[in-house]
Write a protein that holds these residues in place. Structure first.
Motif, PDB file in Angstrom:
ATOM      1  N   UNK A 142       1.419  -0.789  -0.134  1.00 34.04           N
ATOM      2  CA  UNK A 142       0.239  -0.196   0.212  1.00 34.04           C
ATOM      3  C   UNK A 142       0.899   0.937  -0.020  1.00 34.04           C
ATOM      4  N   UNK A 143       2.260   1.096   1.406  1.00 34.15           N
ATOM      5  CA  UNK A 143       2.931   2.347   1.169  1.00 34.15           C
ATOM      6  C   UNK A 143       3.539   2.212  -0.442  1.00 34.15           C
ATOM      7  N   UNK A 144       3.961   1.623  -0.785  1.00 41.03           N
ATOM      8  CA  UNK A 144       4.928   1.601  -1.384  1.00 41.03           C
ATOM      9  C   UNK A 144       4.381   2.256  -3.401  1.00 41.03           C
ATOM     10  N   UNK A 145       3.002   1.729  -3.629  1.00 41.77           N
ATOM     11  CA  UNK A 145       1.743   2.180  -4.316  1.00 41.77           C
ATOM     12  C   UNK A 145       1.263   3.611  -4.900  1.00 41.77           C
ATOM     13  N   UNK A 146       1.434   3.864  -2.985  1.00 44.06           N
ATOM     14  CA  UNK A 146       1.256   5.478  -2.812  1.00 44.06           C
ATOM     15  C   UNK A 146       2.189   6.127  -3.494  1.00 44.06           C
ATOM     16  N   UNK A 147       3.311   6.002  -2.816  1.00 42.94           N
ATOM     17  CA  UNK A 147       3.713   6.947  -3.125  1.00 42.94           C
ATOM     18  C   UNK A 147       4.666   6.491  -4.794  1.00 42.94           C
ATOM     19  N   UNK A 148       4.615   5.552  -5.511  1.00 41.70           N
ATOM     20  CA  UNK A 148       4.795   5.445  -6.702  1.00 41.70           C
ATOM     21  C   UNK A 148       4.084   5.412  -7.533  1.00 41.70           C
ATOM     22  N   UNK A 149       2.567   6.315  -7.288  1.00 47.99           N
ATOM     23  CA  UNK A 149       1.643   6.914  -7.690  1.00 47.99           C
ATOM     24  C   UNK A 149       2.067   8.233  -8.043  1.00 47.99           C
ATOM     25  N   UNK A 150       2.626   9.263  -6.665  1.00 44.11           N
ATOM     26  CA  UNK A 150       3.248   9.972  -6.711  1.00 44.11           C
ATOM     27  C   UNK A 150       3.949  11.148  -7.384  1.00 44.11           C
ATOM     28  N   UNK A 151       5.267   9.628  -7.778  1.00 42.72           N
ATOM     29  CA  UNK A 151       6.011   9.911  -8.593  1.00 42.72           C
ATOM     30  C   UNK A 151       5.761   9.934 -10.849  1.00 42.72           C
ATOM     31  N   UNK A 152       4.627   9.348 -10.838  1.00 38.60           N
ATOM     32  CA  UNK A 152       4.254   9.967 -12.867  1.00 38.60           C
ATOM     33  C   UNK A 152       4.892  11.616 -12.660  1.00 38.60           C
ATOM     34  N   UNK A 153       5.595  10.894 -13.513  1.00 36.53           N
ATOM     35  CA  UNK A 153       6.206  12.811 -13.980  1.00 36.53           C
ATOM     36  C   UNK A 153       4.571  13.172 -15.153  1.00 36.53           C
ATOM     37  N   UNK A 154       3.486  14.070 -14.061  1.00 42.66           N
ATOM     38  CA  UNK A 154       2.331  14.752 -14.245  1.00 42.66           C
ATOM     39  C   UNK A 154       2.787  15.737 -15.186  1.00 42.66           C
ATOM     40  N   UNK A 155       3.434  15.784 -15.696  1.00 46.30           N
ATOM     41  CA  UNK A 155       3.121  17.079 -16.822  1.00 46.30           C
ATOM     42  C   UNK A 155       3.573  16.996 -17.721  1.00 46.30           C
ATOM     43  N   UNK A 156       3.949  15.134 -18.666  1.00 47.06           N
ATOM     44  CA  UNK A 156       3.681  14.629 -19.119  1.00 47.06           C
ATOM     45  C   UNK A 156       1.986  13.782 -19.565  1.00 47.06           C
ATOM     46  N   UNK A 157       1.710  13.674 -18.649  1.00 48.05           N
ATOM     47  CA  UNK A 157      -0.204  13.450 -18.843  1.00 48.05           C
ATOM     48  C   UNK A 157      -1.381  14.756 -18.969  1.00 48.05           C
ATOM     49  N   UNK A 158      -2.634  14.877 -19.351  1.00 56.42           N
ATOM     50  CA  UNK A 158      -2.969  15.432 -20.140  1.00 56.42           C
ATOM     51  C   UNK A 158      -4.337  16.006 -18.202  1.00 56.42           C
ATOM     52  N   UNK A 159      -4.072  15.334 -17.213  1.00 55.60           N
ATOM     53  CA  UNK A 159      -3.802  15.251 -15.998  1.00 55.60           C
ATOM     54  C   UNK A 159      -4.139  17.384 -15.246  1.00 55.60           C
ATOM     55  N   UNK A 160      -2.907  18.093 -16.765  1.00 59.19           N
ATOM     56  CA  UNK A 160      -2.551  19.226 -16.179  1.00 59.19           C
ATOM     57  C   UNK A 160      -4.011  20.272 -16.990  1.00 59.19           C
ATOM     58  N   UNK A 161      -5.057  19.538 -17.566  1.00 57.84           N
ATOM     59  CA  UNK A 161      -5.700  20.184 -18.464  1.00 57.84           C
ATOM     60  C   UNK A 161      -7.047  20.396 -17.122  1.00 57.84           C
ATOM     61  N   UNK A 162      -7.170  19.741 -16.263  1.00 59.12           N
ATOM     62  CA  UNK A 162      -8.272  19.299 -15.672  1.00 59.12           C
ATOM     63  C   UNK A 162      -7.894  19.748 -14.394  1.00 59.12           C
ATOM     64  N   UNK A 163      -6.559  20.399 -13.643  1.00 58.86           N
ATOM     65  CA  UNK A 163      -6.137  20.839 -12.595  1.00 58.86           C
ATOM     66  C   UNK A 163      -4.951  22.053 -12.488  1.00 58.86           C
TER      67      UNK A 163
END
Length: 353
Positions: A142-163
């Motif tokens: 559980x801890x490792x998956x949360x930390x790994x999610x937080x390590x995703x390069x968010x700038x490369x995703x389309x999430x910035x369009x809604x964030x």
């Protein structure tokens, strides 16, 4: 394989013929077999169904019945989130399609990949002993998956369009206070000191990452020996924001054996995280800090806010129950749980003042 579905609950049925016609017109490669519909039993909010036609299967999610809070239960947004995250984080289900045609199931909805594995809530599956070693290993997953999610390069995703990551935590504090006020049903003495603490303690600096924002053990799915997470669900709150806010929310769900009784059993039963071997919240924080390399020195603010946010979510559900907008008997005692959560959050805050 553990059966995690039930017959559709009364009042939550879908027009199966209408849905099947829609699927055949919009999904390629469906077998010439009738649509079978089941419902997932977990969850207090969105309605989630299993669809099967022969070997083909998918999951359908739609908002809860009755009026819902503004901007909540946005199916299009959740579909967009999964589309952005799945390529980087395989535990996120792959989305299939979104539809805003309310004539199909009565509300906007989306389809996503059906994952298989073990979902754990208040007890281990039959045949799997809750050993100290197994509990500790599951904690680290559980801890490792949360930390790994937080390590995703968010700038490369389309999430910035809604964030809007700038000013995230301040908007969250203001927004969740406002949500509580709109859903308020009872006077609770601890509320105002808690709100004052949250308003005055907003961190001047915050970090940025993709966050799930509803991260808890029964939103995850694991492989048969509980050594890997194979699915993570309920992404409707996900965004680009402060990873410590995500950690604080996760910790608000991570109950310990010494927690107040209503914190442990407020949703009907104690979580398995109260069993011997599971990391304490303090150990969870330390393990996350090592895995992520992030500064967690002001985590107590985020844990307090996590309890407050959870209390507001339950208060919104309880308010709908009190108004007769839902008659699910599970919701009748949520008012007591809300009071306990707010009191617990106030106690955590008081230690910081």
């Amino acid at each position: 394989m553990v059966d995690d579905t039930i017959p559709v609950r009364p009042g939550e049925e879908l027009e199966i013929n209408v849905l099947e016609k829609f699927l055949r017109e919009n999904v390629n490669g469906l077998p010439n077999e009738p649509l079978n519909l089941q419902q997932f039993s977990n969850g207090y909010s969105n309605l989630t169904y299993q669809l099967k036609m022969g070997e083909w299967e998918a999951v359908l999610r739609r908002p809860p019945l009755g009026p819902v809070a503004p901007k909540a239960h946005d199916m299009e947004r959740e579909h967009h989130i999964l589309s952005a995250i799945h390529p980087y984080f395989q535990s996120a289900p792959e989305p299939i399609l979104f539809s805003d045609d309310e004539s199909i199931v009565g509300a906007p909805f989306f389809l996503m990949e059906r994952k298989h594995g073990l979902v754990i809530d208040n007890e281990f599956p039959e045949g799997i002993a809750p050993t100290v070693e197994r509990c500790r290993r599951l904690s680290h997953v559980m801890v490792n998956q949360l930390a790994d999610l937080h390590s995703i390069p968010y700038e490369k995703t389309k999430l910035m369009e809604i964030s809007r990551p700038a000013g995230f935590i301040e908007r969250q504090v203001v927004g969740w206070i406002s949500r509580y006020e709109r859903a308020k049903t009872d006077e609770i003495k601890e509320l105002m000191p808690l709100i004052k603490y949250l308003q005055q303690s907003i961190p001047k600096y915050s970090q940025t990452s993709i966050i799930h924002y509803d991260y808890k053990i029964n939103n995850a799915m694991f492989n048969q020996d509980l050594t890997e997470m194979v699915g993570l669900f309920d992404w409707e709150m996900a965004t680009v924001g402060d990873p410590l806010a995500d950690l604080g929310v996760a910790l608000s769900y991570w109950t310990e054996v010494d927690d107040p009784e209503l914190i442990k059993i407020g949703l009907g039963h104690a979580s398995i995280t109260t069993l011997k071997g599971f990391l304490t919240r303090e150990e969870f924080i330390e393990t996350y800090a090592i895995r992520s390399g992030r500064d967690v020195s002001n985590i107590d603010f985020y844990v307090t806010f996590g309890y407050f946010k959870l209390a507001v979510i339950l208060q919104q559900i309880y308010s709908r129950y009190k108004k007769g907008q839902t008659n699910d008997p599970r919701f009748s005692q949520l008012g007591k749980t809300v009071k306990s959560l707010l009191a617990h959050a106030a106690n955590v805050a008081a230690k910081e003042v």
